[in-house]
Design a protein around this motif. Structure first.
Motif, short mmCIF file in Angstrom:
data_model
loop_
_atom_site.label_atom_id
_atom_site.label_comp_id
_atom_site.label_asym_id
_atom_site.label_seq_id
_atom_site.Cartn_x
_atom_site.Cartn_y
_atom_site.Cartn_z
N PRO A 260 0.83 -1.21 0.00
CA PRO A 260 0.00 0.00 0.00
C PRO A 260 0.87 1.25 0.00
O PRO A 260 2.09 1.19 0.18
CB PRO A 260 -0.79 -0.12 1.30
CG PRO A 260 0.06 -0.96 2.18
CD PRO A 260 0.79 -1.91 1.27
N CYS A 261 0.24 2.39 -0.17
CA CYS A 261 0.94 3.67 -0.18
C CYS A 261 1.63 3.89 1.17
O CYS A 261 1.01 3.72 2.22
CB CYS A 261 -0.04 4.80 -0.47
SG CYS A 261 0.70 6.44 -0.44
N ALA A 262 2.90 4.25 1.13
CA ALA A 262 3.67 4.45 2.36
C ALA A 262 3.24 5.71 3.10
O ALA A 262 3.53 5.85 4.29
CB ALA A 262 5.15 4.53 2.02
N ARG A 263 2.54 6.61 2.45
CA ARG A 263 2.15 7.86 3.11
C ARG A 263 0.74 7.80 3.67
O ARG A 263 0.51 8.15 4.82
CB ARG A 263 2.26 9.03 2.13
CG ARG A 263 2.05 10.37 2.79
CD ARG A 263 2.60 11.47 1.90
NE ARG A 263 2.71 12.72 2.64
CZ ARG A 263 1.90 13.75 2.43
NH1 ARG A 263 0.95 13.68 1.52
NH2 ARG A 263 2.06 14.85 3.13
N CYS A 264 -0.24 7.33 2.88
CA CYS A 264 -1.63 7.34 3.33
C CYS A 264 -2.12 5.97 3.76
O CYS A 264 -3.13 5.87 4.46
CB CYS A 264 -2.55 7.92 2.26
SG CYS A 264 -2.76 6.86 0.81
N GLY A 265 -1.44 4.91 3.34
CA GLY A 265 -1.81 3.56 3.76
C GLY A 265 -2.88 2.89 2.92
O GLY A 265 -3.22 1.74 3.16
N HIS A 266 -3.42 3.57 1.92
CA HIS A 266 -4.44 2.97 1.06
C HIS A 266 -3.79 2.14 -0.04
O HIS A 266 -2.64 2.37 -0.42
CB HIS A 266 -5.32 4.06 0.44
CG HIS A 266 -6.19 4.74 1.45
ND1 HIS A 266 -5.87 5.97 1.98
CD2 HIS A 266 -7.34 4.36 2.03
CE1 HIS A 266 -6.81 6.32 2.84
NE2 HIS A 266 -7.71 5.35 2.90
N ASN A 267 -4.56 1.19 -0.57
CA ASN A 267 -4.06 0.35 -1.65
C ASN A 267 -3.86 1.17 -2.92
O ASN A 267 -4.54 2.17 -3.14
CB ASN A 267 -5.02 -0.80 -1.93
CG ASN A 267 -5.00 -1.82 -0.83
OD1 ASN A 267 -3.98 -2.03 -0.18
ND2 ASN A 267 -6.13 -2.46 -0.60
N ILE A 268 -2.94 0.71 -3.76
CA ILE A 268 -2.64 1.37 -5.03
C ILE A 268 -3.12 0.47 -6.15
O ILE A 268 -2.73 -0.69 -6.24
CB ILE A 268 -1.13 1.64 -5.17
CG1 ILE A 268 -0.63 2.51 -4.02
CG2 ILE A 268 -0.82 2.29 -6.52
CD1 ILE A 268 0.87 2.66 -3.96
N ASP A 269 -3.98 1.01 -7.01
CA ASP A 269 -4.52 0.25 -8.14
C ASP A 269 -3.47 0.21 -9.24
O ASP A 269 -3.14 1.24 -9.84
CB ASP A 269 -5.80 0.90 -8.64
CG ASP A 269 -6.47 0.12 -9.75
OD1 ASP A 269 -5.95 -0.94 -10.15
OD2 ASP A 269 -7.54 0.58 -10.22
N PRO A 270 -2.92 -0.99 -9.55
CA PRO A 270 -1.85 -1.07 -10.57
C PRO A 270 -2.34 -0.86 -12.00
O PRO A 270 -1.54 -0.67 -12.89
CB PRO A 270 -1.29 -2.48 -10.38
CG PRO A 270 -2.40 -3.25 -9.79
CD PRO A 270 -3.20 -2.27 -8.95
N THR A 271 -3.66 -0.85 -12.22
CA THR A 271 -4.18 -0.71 -13.57
C THR A 271 -4.40 0.75 -13.97
O THR A 271 -4.70 1.02 -15.13
CB THR A 271 -5.52 -1.46 -13.70
OG1 THR A 271 -6.48 -0.88 -12.80
CG2 THR A 271 -5.35 -2.94 -13.38
N LEU A 272 -4.24 1.69 -13.05
CA LEU A 272 -4.47 3.10 -13.37
C LEU A 272 -3.39 3.64 -14.30
O LEU A 272 -2.24 3.22 -14.25
CB LEU A 272 -4.50 3.94 -12.10
CG LEU A 272 -5.68 3.73 -11.17
CD1 LEU A 272 -5.49 4.52 -9.89
CD2 LEU A 272 -6.98 4.11 -11.84
N ASP A 273 -3.79 4.59 -15.13
CA ASP A 273 -2.86 5.27 -16.02
C ASP A 273 -1.84 6.03 -15.19
O ASP A 273 -2.15 6.54 -14.10
CB ASP A 273 -3.65 6.23 -16.91
CG ASP A 273 -2.77 6.96 -17.89
OD1 ASP A 273 -2.07 6.29 -18.66
OD2 ASP A 273 -2.78 8.20 -17.87
N ALA A 274 -0.62 6.13 -15.66
CA ALA A 274 0.47 6.76 -14.91
C ALA A 274 0.20 8.22 -14.58
O ALA A 274 0.79 8.76 -13.65
CB ALA A 274 1.77 6.63 -15.69
N ARG A 275 -0.68 8.88 -15.31
CA ARG A 275 -0.98 10.29 -15.05
C ARG A 275 -2.05 10.47 -13.98
O ARG A 275 -2.27 11.58 -13.51
CB ARG A 275 -1.41 10.98 -16.33
CG ARG A 275 -0.28 11.03 -17.36
CD ARG A 275 -0.78 11.45 -18.69
NE ARG A 275 -1.66 10.38 -19.18
CZ ARG A 275 -2.16 10.31 -20.39
NH1 ARG A 275 -1.89 11.24 -21.25
NH2 ARG A 275 -2.93 9.31 -20.75
N HIS A 276 -2.72 9.39 -13.59
CA HIS A 276 -3.79 9.47 -12.58
C HIS A 276 -3.18 9.80 -11.22
O HIS A 276 -2.13 9.29 -10.87
CB HIS A 276 -4.53 8.13 -12.53
CG HIS A 276 -5.81 8.20 -11.79
ND1 HIS A 276 -5.87 8.16 -10.42
CD2 HIS A 276 -7.09 8.30 -12.21
CE1 HIS A 276 -7.13 8.23 -10.03
NE2 HIS A 276 -7.89 8.32 -11.11
#
Length: 91
Positions: free
Chosen positions: A24-40
């Motif tokens: 998960p994100c080291a700052r907010c702790g939420h999961n990161i969706d690997p399918t999102l576009d890099a600009r999202h």
């Protein structure tokens, strides 16, 4: 003129290895969706615990890399240590 080391194969391998961990994100702790576009804003980015602007020799060090949302990484900037908590009103 030297090329940008973040465009090279070793850096891309490091990014792929950290992304494959699915942390998960080291700052907010939420999961990161690997399918999102890099600009999202909630897409995956590689964050360096000790910023590369301070220690460029740690650019390819796996122990200095962690997962972070693009928005969280941009908000962190090149600061080290804990971030101040955001409050809703001024005291």
């Amino acid at each position: 003129m030297a090329s940008n080391p973040r465009n090279g194969r070793p850096y891309r391998r490091l990014v792929a290895a950290v992304k494959a961990l699915g942390d998960p994100c080291a700052r907010c702790g939420h999961n990161i969706d690997p399918t999102l576009d890099a600009r999202h804003p909630l897409s995956f980015t590689l964050d360096h615990i000790v910023p590369v602007s301070i220690r460029p020799d740690l650019l390819l060090e796996p122990a200095n890399a962690r997962s972070m949302h693009r928005r969280c990484n941009s908000a962190r900037g090149n600061r080290m240590g804990p971030q101040p908590l955001k409050t809703t009103r001024r005291w």
